[in-house]
Design a protein around this motif. Structure first.
Motif, PDB file in Angstrom:
ATOM      1  N   ALA A   1      59.801  27.095  50.258  1.00  0.00           N
ATOM      2  CA  ALA A   1      61.171  26.981  50.903  1.00  0.00           C
ATOM      3  C   ALA A   1      60.906  26.884  52.278  1.00  0.00           C
ATOM      4  O   ALA A   1      61.314  26.151  52.921  1.00  0.00           O
ATOM      5  CB  ALA A   1      61.991  28.051  50.212  1.00  0.00           C
ATOM      6  N   GLU A   2      59.869  27.735  52.850  1.00  0.00           N
ATOM      7  CA  GLU A   2      59.561  27.805  54.058  1.00  0.00           C
ATOM      8  C   GLU A   2      59.016  26.568  54.601  1.00  0.00           C
ATOM      9  O   GLU A   2      59.583  26.108  55.469  1.00  0.00           O
ATOM     10  CB  GLU A   2      58.732  28.870  54.501  1.00  0.00           C
ATOM     11  CG  GLU A   2      58.968  30.241  54.239  1.00  0.00           C
ATOM     12  CD  GLU A   2      58.739  30.896  52.846  1.00  0.00           C
ATOM     13  OE1 GLU A   2      58.684  32.116  52.861  1.00  0.00           O
ATOM     14  OE2 GLU A   2      58.462  30.048  52.009  1.00  0.00           O
ATOM     15  N   ALA A   3      58.041  25.987  53.789  1.00  0.00           N
ATOM     16  CA  ALA A   3      57.469  24.962  54.221  1.00  0.00           C
ATOM     17  C   ALA A   3      58.302  23.621  54.452  1.00  0.00           C
ATOM     18  O   ALA A   3      58.315  22.811  55.321  1.00  0.00           O
ATOM     19  CB  ALA A   3      56.244  24.361  53.076  1.00  0.00           C
TER      20      ALA A   3
ATOM     21  N   ASP B   1      63.549  36.509  38.879  1.00  0.00           N
ATOM     22  CA  ASP B   1      62.272  36.872  39.422  1.00  0.00           C
ATOM     23  C   ASP B   1      61.588  36.265  37.889  1.00  0.00           C
ATOM     24  O   ASP B   1      60.332  35.777  37.960  1.00  0.00           O
ATOM     25  CB  ASP B   1      62.146  38.046  39.790  1.00  0.00           C
ATOM     26  CG  ASP B   1      62.323  38.498  40.995  1.00  0.00           C
ATOM     27  OD1 ASP B   1      63.214  37.539  41.700  1.00  0.00           O
ATOM     28  OD2 ASP B   1      62.402  39.521  41.583  1.00  0.00           O
TER      29      ASP B   1
ATOM     30  N   TYR C   1      61.174  32.726  37.995  1.00  0.00           N
ATOM     31  CA  TYR C   1      60.084  32.110  38.820  1.00  0.00           C
ATOM     32  C   TYR C   1      58.602  32.221  38.235  1.00  0.00           C
ATOM     33  O   TYR C   1      57.872  31.474  38.335  1.00  0.00           O
ATOM     34  CB  TYR C   1      60.116  33.004  40.248  1.00  0.00           C
ATOM     35  CG  TYR C   1      59.042  32.789  41.077  1.00  0.00           C
ATOM     36  CD1 TYR C   1      59.156  31.591  42.305  1.00  0.00           C
ATOM     37  CD2 TYR C   1      57.706  33.489  41.428  1.00  0.00           C
ATOM     38  CE1 TYR C   1      58.145  31.295  42.861  1.00  0.00           C
ATOM     39  CE2 TYR C   1      56.766  33.085  42.098  1.00  0.00           C
ATOM     40  CZ  TYR C   1      56.980  32.124  43.013  1.00  0.00           C
ATOM     41  OH  TYR C   1      56.043  31.861  43.954  1.00  0.00           O
ATOM     42  N   LEU C   2      58.493  33.519  37.847  1.00  0.00           N
ATOM     43  CA  LEU C   2      57.076  33.670  37.059  1.00  0.00           C
ATOM     44  C   LEU C   2      56.923  32.878  35.938  1.00  0.00           C
ATOM     45  O   LEU C   2      55.833  32.360  35.715  1.00  0.00           O
ATOM     46  CB  LEU C   2      57.066  35.292  36.623  1.00  0.00           C
ATOM     47  CG  LEU C   2      55.929  35.700  36.263  1.00  0.00           C
ATOM     48  CD1 LEU C   2      55.689  37.337  36.398  1.00  0.00           C
ATOM     49  CD2 LEU C   2      55.495  35.495  34.620  1.00  0.00           C
TER      50      LEU C   2
ATOM     51  N   ARG D   1      56.585  28.968  37.182  1.00  0.00           N
ATOM     52  CA  ARG D   1      55.452  28.839  37.904  1.00  0.00           C
ATOM     53  C   ARG D   1      54.260  28.912  36.875  1.00  0.00           C
ATOM     54  O   ARG D   1      53.093  28.669  37.127  1.00  0.00           O
ATOM     55  CB  ARG D   1      55.199  29.720  38.906  1.00  0.00           C
ATOM     56  CG  ARG D   1      56.269  29.680  40.165  1.00  0.00           C
ATOM     57  CD  ARG D   1      55.867  28.734  41.474  1.00  0.00           C
ATOM     58  NE  ARG D   1      54.688  29.365  41.966  1.00  0.00           N
ATOM     59  CZ  ARG D   1      53.535  28.759  42.555  1.00  0.00           C
ATOM     60  NH1 ARG D   1      53.612  27.630  42.844  1.00  0.00           N
ATOM     61  NH2 ARG D   1      52.740  29.610  43.093  1.00  0.00           N
TER      62      ARG D   1
ATOM     63  N   VAL E   1      51.371  33.696  40.657  1.00  0.00           N
ATOM     64  CA  VAL E   1      51.793  34.065  39.360  1.00  0.00           C
ATOM     65  C   VAL E   1      50.336  34.229  38.619  1.00  0.00           C
ATOM     66  O   VAL E   1      49.371  33.817  39.059  1.00  0.00           O
ATOM     67  CB  VAL E   1      52.643  33.136  38.532  1.00  0.00           C
ATOM     68  CG1 VAL E   1      54.116  33.118  39.223  1.00  0.00           C
ATOM     69  CG2 VAL E   1      52.177  31.761  38.535  1.00  0.00           C
TER      70      VAL E   1
ATOM     71  N   ALA F   1      63.218  36.136  49.277  1.00  0.00           N
ATOM     72  CA  ALA F   1      62.243  35.569  49.452  1.00  0.00           C
ATOM     73  C   ALA F   1      62.368  33.996  49.402  1.00  0.00           C
ATOM     74  O   ALA F   1      61.565  33.442  49.968  1.00  0.00           O
ATOM     75  CB  ALA F   1      60.985  36.148  48.557  1.00  0.00           C
ATOM     76  N   GLY F   2      63.091  33.669  48.453  1.00  0.00           N
ATOM     77  CA  GLY F   2      63.132  32.277  48.162  1.00  0.00           C
ATOM     78  C   GLY F   2      62.069  31.722  47.273  1.00  0.00           C
ATOM     79  O   GLY F   2      60.812  32.452  47.161  1.00  0.00           O
ATOM     80  N   TRP F   3      62.240  30.583  46.933  1.00  0.00           N
ATOM     81  CA  TRP F   3      61.327  30.051  45.893  1.00  0.00           C
ATOM     82  C   TRP F   3      59.987  29.484  46.805  1.00  0.00           C
ATOM     83  O   TRP F   3      60.200  29.393  47.880  1.00  0.00           O
ATOM     84  CB  TRP F   3      61.732  28.701  45.213  1.00  0.00           C
ATOM     85  CG  TRP F   3      61.028  28.323  44.070  1.00  0.00           C
ATOM     86  CD1 TRP F   3      60.013  27.291  43.905  1.00  0.00           C
ATOM     87  CD2 TRP F   3      61.477  28.737  42.569  1.00  0.00           C
ATOM     88  NE1 TRP F   3      59.701  27.030  42.542  1.00  0.00           N
ATOM     89  CE2 TRP F   3      60.133  28.000  41.948  1.00  0.00           C
ATOM     90  CE3 TRP F   3      62.296  29.599  41.986  1.00  0.00           C
ATOM     91  CZ2 TRP F   3      60.176  28.264  40.474  1.00  0.00           C
ATOM     92  CZ3 TRP F   3      62.034  29.902  40.714  1.00  0.00           C
ATOM     93  CH2 TRP F   3      61.282  29.212  40.009  1.00  0.00           C
ATOM     94  N   PHE F   4      58.773  29.464  46.040  1.00  0.00           N
ATOM     95  CA  PHE F   4      57.685  29.043  46.748  1.00  0.00           C
ATOM     96  C   PHE F   4      57.833  27.638  47.338  1.00  0.00           C
ATOM     97  O   PHE F   4      58.129  26.847  46.725  1.00  0.00           O
ATOM     98  CB  PHE F   4      56.519  29.350  46.115  1.00  0.00           C
ATOM     99  CG  PHE F   4      55.086  28.790  46.779  1.00  0.00           C
ATOM    100  CD1 PHE F   4      54.938  28.995  47.859  1.00  0.00           C
ATOM    101  CD2 PHE F   4      54.361  27.965  45.987  1.00  0.00           C
ATOM    102  CE1 PHE F   4      53.722  28.208  48.588  1.00  0.00           C
ATOM    103  CE2 PHE F   4      52.950  27.515  46.442  1.00  0.00           C
ATOM    104  CZ  PHE F   4      52.785  27.894  47.871  1.00  0.00           C
TER     105      PHE F   4
ATOM    106  N   PRO G   1      52.786  29.447  53.457  1.00  0.00           N
ATOM    107  CA  PRO G   1      54.193  29.257  53.697  1.00  0.00           C
ATOM    108  C   PRO G   1      54.326  27.879  54.532  1.00  0.00           C
ATOM    109  O   PRO G   1      55.538  27.751  54.582  1.00  0.00           O
ATOM    110  CB  PRO G   1      54.442  30.487  54.669  1.00  0.00           C
ATOM    111  CG  PRO G   1      53.402  30.816  55.470  1.00  0.00           C
ATOM    112  CD  PRO G   1      52.366  30.615  54.518  1.00  0.00           C
TER     113      PRO G   1
ATOM    114  N   GLN H   1      63.753  39.671  43.770  1.00  0.00           N
ATOM    115  CA  GLN H   1      63.376  39.598  45.064  1.00  0.00           C
ATOM    116  C   GLN H   1      63.336  38.147  45.493  1.00  0.00           C
ATOM    117  O   GLN H   1      63.349  37.535  46.657  1.00  0.00           O
ATOM    118  CB  GLN H   1      61.850  40.117  45.185  1.00  0.00           C
ATOM    119  CG  GLN H   1      61.589  41.456  45.057  1.00  0.00           C
ATOM    120  CD  GLN H   1      60.313  41.968  45.254  1.00  0.00           C
ATOM    121  OE1 GLN H   1      59.282  41.293  45.237  1.00  0.00           O
ATOM    122  NE2 GLN H   1      60.158  43.370  45.635  1.00  0.00           N
ATOM    123  N   LEU H   2      63.625  37.323  44.457  1.00  0.00           N
ATOM    124  CA  LEU H   2      63.735  35.842  44.855  1.00  0.00           C
ATOM    125  C   LEU H   2      64.843  35.559  45.789  1.00  0.00           C
ATOM    126  O   LEU H   2      64.637  34.595  46.731  1.00  0.00           O
ATOM    127  CB  LEU H   2      63.885  35.031  43.414  1.00  0.00           C
ATOM    128  CG  LEU H   2      62.533  34.288  43.055  1.00  0.00           C
ATOM    129  CD1 LEU H   2      62.052  33.275  43.868  1.00  0.00           C
ATOM    130  CD2 LEU H   2      61.475  35.417  43.017  1.00  0.00           C
TER     131      LEU H   2
END
Lengths: 299, 299
Positions: free
Chosen positions: B295-297, B249, B252-253, B256, A179, B290-293, A144, B286-287
């Motif tokens: 996003a937290e970074a 979702d 996303y799958l 990615r 994925v 959770a947000g896209w991978f 993260p 869930q996106l």
């Protein structure tokens, strides 16, 4: 042969708003064993000041009945935790290292490299006590804080831990970003350095990719699948973490795919009902609500 | 090339406790198009007395702006519905037949065989109006009343509908019971009779297998993937039905995994937020949470 490793008593409980009592944890583990789980990550030897939900590990283990045919393991993050675990009845250790340096420092106060060195010390202690030790690599598919993790970096960590005595390697998608293509890619990097040891996956369903990743891992010949009853779980130190793939749903997917699990669906369902009474907002497994295929037809 | 067919305005809304107004449906479809969806199942030409949520189909279509590059389709269950649709601006029909006789009688008051014959009549009408017609086979992977459906039976239906002029065939797991092995098995039965026409999947995530099934279908070369924004959906006549795989979702799958979708994640997220305000208990994608991978970074 695929072993389903139940992590509900550890990963499942560690970030709940409600801390389970020692008695409730004993009930949970005993009922999981009765439902057919033969590998259970029962406790975590971490600092209860940091993760209060995991307090009472020794009491839980001491209070459990004999569970013939069940392999009980403890999650540990350092040598101190390993020594605590080895002083109990535990059958084996699951030692978590972290592929991301930033996450590793936040989660266990050391760098990735230091955590691999610590693994080696714990492995030595485990060997002296004739217990096995599994290497779990957290954030193997993404962090993260750091984002993408290079598969080659994970492979180097795997190689070092195999050399240090890991009996298995479990690749963990701690924050649920992988994925299927990532499962395949990391497998291709790691397989050559496993030295014949089994590998497994630990998957969170945070972005609805957990079961797709599981399915791909099964195709690739995974030997170990971590799952948590009810789909509880999530790392307390990962932002917006959510649950593991759910044991009852993994069981559905595997059994209907012709992969034997040895699990009793009705007992799992009863256990999910019990958990649903305690932490209803955290149940992400769907079999409890949907029922096994054919249930409606019979009704 | 994989086409993501958005079924939110139809399957997504048809079993909600809250009936969307014509204006809300127009907003939904317009925003889906703006997020990049180029194929939208916009309405259902069914009896509003049976499915009140689907009332106002003609008004919705008449009220929509021009949507250049967007293929709008209507779900129909019989010739009468097809004729209703063909009297509108619709670009194509999606005709649902049902592999299970029992389900077919409950859902559309005829046998499976009669529904295939009705498909042929609708296909003729579509051809006269120069619109395409897709054959959607409901309960292709299992029926809540009859249980397992023989893949050979589905293949025979596909063959008949290809002969009658189906432009595509979509295999639907109406009640969300399939596992990847079923996707593979039915594909192997159906592929030889497709006569070069594209095939697709329509998946519900009722037992947490929807995204695994999607992933397998992508591996097998599916050309069409149905999904519903927010993961809304479920057949009003299937017991305990739950939502489709969620567009955000699936996006996303697929993205990615390196499969282009042309979708704008931020616009999809905004739309999910809007739906979350209207039917919060029905969002299973869930996106949004959770947000896209990454996003937290970045945060």
């Amino acid at each position: 042969m695929v072993t389903l490793c139940e992590v509900g008593p550890r990963d499942g409980l560690q970030n709940l708003p409600r801390t389970f009592t020692v008695e409730e944890k004993i009930t949970l583990i005993t009922r999981l064993a009765a439902a057919g789980l033969s590998s259970i990550e029962a406790v975590s030897m971490v600092n209860p000041a940091r993760v209060p939900q995991m307090a009472g590990a020794e009491e839980v283990l001491a209070g459990l009945p004999e569970l013939p045919g069940v392999h009980l393991s403890a999650l540990v993050l350092n040598l101190r935790g390993a020594e605590r675990a080895l002083a109990t009845r535990i059958d084996g250790l699951r030692f978590a290292v972290v592929a991301s340096d930033t996450f590793c420092r936040r989660n266990q106060g050391m760098s990735s490299e230091e955590s691999v060195a610590e693994f080696a010390r714990a492995a030595k202690a485990a060997r002296s006590s004739e217990r096995d030790i599994v290497a779990v690599i957290a954030t193997a598919y993404g962090c993260p804080f750091e984002g993408e993790i290079a598969p080659a970096r994970v492979a180097r960590m795997v190689e070092a831990m195999i050399a240090a005595g890991a009996s298995q390697v479990v690749l963990a998608d701690t924050i649920g970003v992988a994925v299927p293509a990532n499962i395949r890619c990391l497998h291709d990097h790691v397989a050559p350095v496993l030295g014949g040891r089994p590998w497994g996956v630990h998957l969170h369903n945070t972005r609805n990719t957990g079961y797709a990743n599981l399915s791909t891992a099964l195709e690739l010949g995974t030997s170990v699948v971590d799952a948590s009853i009810g789909g509880l779980g999530g790392c307390p130190f990962a932002p917006r973490a959510t649950g593991n793939v759910a044991t009852e749903d993994v069981n559905y997917l595997m059994q209907r795919s012709g992969v034997a699990t040895g699990l009793d669906h009705d007992r799992l369902s009863d256990l999910v009902d019990w958990l649903d009474g305690l932490v209803p907002e955290r149940i992400t497994g769907q079999l409890g609500r949907a029922g096994w295929f054919g249930a409606e037809a019979a009704a």
